[in-house]
Scaffold this motif. Sequence first.
Motif, mmCIF file in Angstrom:
data_model
loop_
_atom_site.group_PDB
_atom_site.id
_atom_site.type_symbol
_atom_site.label_atom_id
_atom_site.label_comp_id
_atom_site.label_asym_id
_atom_site.label_seq_id
_atom_site.Cartn_x
_atom_site.Cartn_y
_atom_site.Cartn_z
ATOM 1 N N ALA A 307 0.841 -1.205 0.000
ATOM 2 C CA ALA A 307 0.000 0.000 0.000
ATOM 3 C C ALA A 307 0.875 1.254 0.000
ATOM 4 N N ALA A 308 1.965 1.205 -0.768
ATOM 5 C CA ALA A 308 2.885 2.344 -0.815
ATOM 6 C C ALA A 308 2.978 2.875 -2.250
ATOM 7 N N LEU A 309 4.068 2.564 -2.935
ATOM 8 C CA LEU A 309 4.299 3.075 -4.286
ATOM 9 C C LEU A 309 4.270 1.944 -5.316
ATOM 10 N N GLY A 310 4.454 2.302 -6.575
ATOM 11 C CA GLY A 310 4.462 1.325 -7.658
ATOM 12 C C GLY A 310 5.773 0.560 -7.747
ATOM 13 N N ASN A 311 5.725 -0.564 -8.455
ATOM 14 C CA ASN A 311 6.907 -1.382 -8.742
ATOM 15 C C ASN A 311 7.670 -1.819 -7.488
ATOM 16 N N GLN A 312 6.949 -2.252 -6.474
ATOM 17 C CA GLN A 312 7.587 -2.710 -5.244
ATOM 18 C C GLN A 312 7.818 -4.221 -5.254
ATOM 19 N N ILE A 313 6.914 -4.958 -5.871
ATOM 20 C CA ILE A 313 7.078 -6.407 -6.004
ATOM 21 C C ILE A 313 7.588 -6.678 -7.412
ATOM 22 N N THR A 314 8.812 -7.149 -7.500
ATOM 23 C CA THR A 314 9.486 -7.331 -8.780
ATOM 24 C C THR A 314 9.938 -8.777 -8.932
ATOM 25 N N SER A 315 10.525 -9.080 -10.078
ATOM 26 C CA SER A 315 11.034 -10.439 -10.306
ATOM 27 C C SER A 315 12.145 -10.780 -9.314
ATOM 28 N N GLU A 316 12.762 -9.767 -8.721
ATOM 29 C CA GLU A 316 13.853 -9.998 -7.772
ATOM 30 C C GLU A 316 13.357 -10.484 -6.421
ATOM 31 N N ASN A 317 12.167 -10.030 -5.990
ATOM 32 C CA ASN A 317 11.685 -10.448 -4.663
ATOM 33 C C ASN A 317 10.434 -11.331 -4.707
ATOM 34 N N ALA A 318 9.815 -11.478 -5.890
ATOM 35 C CA ALA A 318 8.568 -12.258 -5.993
ATOM 36 C C ALA A 318 8.768 -13.718 -5.608
ATOM 37 N N THR A 319 9.935 -14.259 -5.927
ATOM 38 C CA THR A 319 10.185 -15.680 -5.619
ATOM 39 C C THR A 319 10.221 -15.939 -4.112
ATOM 40 N N ASN A 320 10.470 -14.881 -3.320
ATOM 41 C CA ASN A 320 10.577 -15.047 -1.865
ATOM 42 C C ASN A 320 9.235 -14.941 -1.148
ATOM 43 N N ILE A 321 8.213 -14.480 -1.846
ATOM 44 C CA ILE A 321 6.923 -14.220 -1.202
ATOM 45 C C ILE A 321 6.257 -15.520 -0.764
ATOM 46 N N LYS A 322 5.836 -15.549 0.506
ATOM 47 C CA LYS A 322 5.208 -16.738 1.072
ATOM 48 C C LYS A 322 3.697 -16.571 1.249
ATOM 49 N N ALA A 323 3.208 -15.342 1.179
ATOM 50 C CA ALA A 323 1.770 -15.092 1.307
ATOM 51 C C ALA A 323 1.025 -15.793 0.181
ATOM 52 N N TYR A 324 -0.221 -16.183 0.429
ATOM 53 C CA TYR A 324 -1.004 -16.777 -0.656
ATOM 54 C C TYR A 324 -2.019 -15.806 -1.224
ATOM 55 N N LEU A 325 -2.001 -14.561 -0.717
ATOM 56 C CA LEU A 325 -2.839 -13.504 -1.298
ATOM 57 C C LEU A 325 -2.084 -12.185 -1.294
ATOM 58 N N ILE A 326 -2.071 -11.514 -2.448
ATOM 59 C CA ILE A 326 -1.549 -10.149 -2.561
ATOM 60 C C ILE A 326 -2.754 -9.247 -2.803
ATOM 61 N N ALA A 327 -2.983 -8.296 -1.906
ATOM 62 C CA ALA A 327 -4.084 -7.338 -2.060
ATOM 63 C C ALA A 327 -3.471 -5.964 -2.322
ATOM 64 N N GLU A 328 -3.599 -5.492 -3.556
ATOM 65 C CA GLU A 328 -2.870 -4.290 -3.982
ATOM 66 C C GLU A 328 -3.556 -2.993 -3.529
ATOM 67 N N GLY A 329 -3.084 -2.470 -2.406
ATOM 68 C CA GLY A 329 -3.594 -1.199 -1.907
ATOM 69 C C GLY A 329 -3.022 -0.018 -2.657
ATOM 70 N N ALA A 330 -1.832 -0.186 -3.230
ATOM 71 C CA ALA A 330 -1.186 0.867 -4.017
ATOM 72 C C ALA A 330 -1.539 0.699 -5.488
ATOM 73 N N ASN A 331 -1.170 1.676 -6.304
ATOM 74 C CA ASN A 331 -1.352 1.598 -7.750
ATOM 75 C C ASN A 331 -0.081 1.032 -8.390
ATOM 76 N N GLY A 332 -0.231 -0.074 -9.111
ATOM 77 C CA GLY A 332 0.896 -0.672 -9.810
ATOM 78 C C GLY A 332 2.014 -1.185 -8.941
ATOM 79 N N PRO A 333 1.720 -1.797 -7.770
ATOM 80 C CA PRO A 333 2.817 -2.265 -6.910
ATOM 81 C C PRO A 333 3.528 -3.511 -7.421
ATOM 82 N N THR A 334 2.877 -4.262 -8.328
ATOM 83 C CA THR A 334 3.440 -5.519 -8.820
ATOM 84 C C THR A 334 3.756 -5.402 -10.303
ATOM 85 N N ASP A 335 5.011 -5.592 -10.687
ATOM 86 C CA ASP A 335 5.312 -5.477 -12.115
ATOM 87 C C ASP A 335 4.921 -6.760 -12.851
ATOM 88 N N VAL A 336 4.888 -6.686 -14.160
ATOM 89 C CA VAL A 336 4.363 -7.777 -14.989
ATOM 90 C C VAL A 336 5.140 -9.069 -14.803
#
Length: 430
Positions: A307-336
């Motif tokens: 719930a901060a800025l865009g492009n926070q979840i990237t290919s560099e850190n996505a592999t480490n994510i353990k949550a089973y739900l991402i709820a995007e409070g920010a605009n564009g926080p997850t890149d393609v």
Amino acid sequence: MITKTPKNKRQQKQGMLENVMRQFNHAADIIGLNTNIRKILEVTNNELVVHFPVRMDNGEVEVFTGYRVQHNNALGPYKGGLRYHPTVDIDAARALAMWMTWKTSLAGLPYGGAKGGIQLQPSKYSQTELERITRRFTYALGDNIGPELDIPAPDVNTNPQTMAWILDTYMSTKSPNERSKNMHVVTGKPIGVGGSEGRDRATGYGVFLNIKFWAENKKVDLNDKKFIVQGFGNVGYWTAYFLEKEGAVLTAVQDAYGSIYNEDGISVEKLLAFTQANKGSILGYVGALPIENKDFFGLDCDICVPAALGNQITSENATNIKAYLIAEGANGPTDVEAEKILLAKGIDIIPDILCNSGGVIGSYFEWLQNRNGEIWHLEEVMEKLERKLRGSFSKVLKVSKEREVDMRSAAFIIAIERLEQAYEQRGIFP
């Protein structure tokens, strides 16, 4: 007026603009969007860049750069926030304005999309300086905003007070008999100057509601579920507040100053009180330990709320994510590229244009009240907001299942098809 952005800055912000275009083109390809309408939607209608001088408290003059990008108004007046942040530039404004077009269309609102702001770090300026900056920016925008043309709202580092300054400055340029007709030039105002009950929590409440709807659909009990929140401003706080009320446990928070973690839980209200006494920073809060920023997204949790800025979840850190739900409070926080990784891991994503649309829906309610001379009670606002969001969530879920696509693609399909229908029925002048 369009000014060219230096190449190095274009490269820095290309990610966010490239993301929204890839998301748009992917959905457009799925539905076979009319080629001519695609040409219209892939570019902005208007782009305003203003440079304006402001006298600082010490008597020195500083020149600021402000932006307002109006992407599309086929469905109604342009609508979108103004942010004060060093990352604000023309490409960021373009990307965010496009997301607003899809967001308002998906929500079924009579709005188009716009975005803008000023390139600055607010913490470096006094309250009186920020007021002068805001008023001068509003004056520079002139008649490019208006209650039936383009309606700004709060965004990153702006708030109800900012909107009150914009309202007052804008109204001061109108004749006395016109001023009462312009109260809805901005939304997100303080209650005392035409703001709406519930607007302060609308975005965060909307994020919470989308998580709740997702949990209902998945037959998941939110009680005791662990969640982490990036950004503890208005959106992050209210999301955490309502999740905690539901029995979920906040275990980690990250903001511009750093990250904190407590596997046993962090009190949302105690953390808020601490940040209010600590110039907005979470660092030093005794109820949690500091951790490295790079470790934040990899923490063990059930739900992650960027719930901060865009492009926070990237290919560099996505592999480490353990949550089973991402709820995007920010605009564009997850890149393609990160989204591909997350989906492949079976992680669900509630996309930004659905997840954080409670804010613009709340703004619409405020705009309507001002326009019609009405005052709604908090319970009425929250009830209408939940009904509207439940309808949007159900539509996205239905299209996702019917077309066998992820929720973001489904949300974009709904938004784009509504715009396509508008252009097909209205035709294109001349």
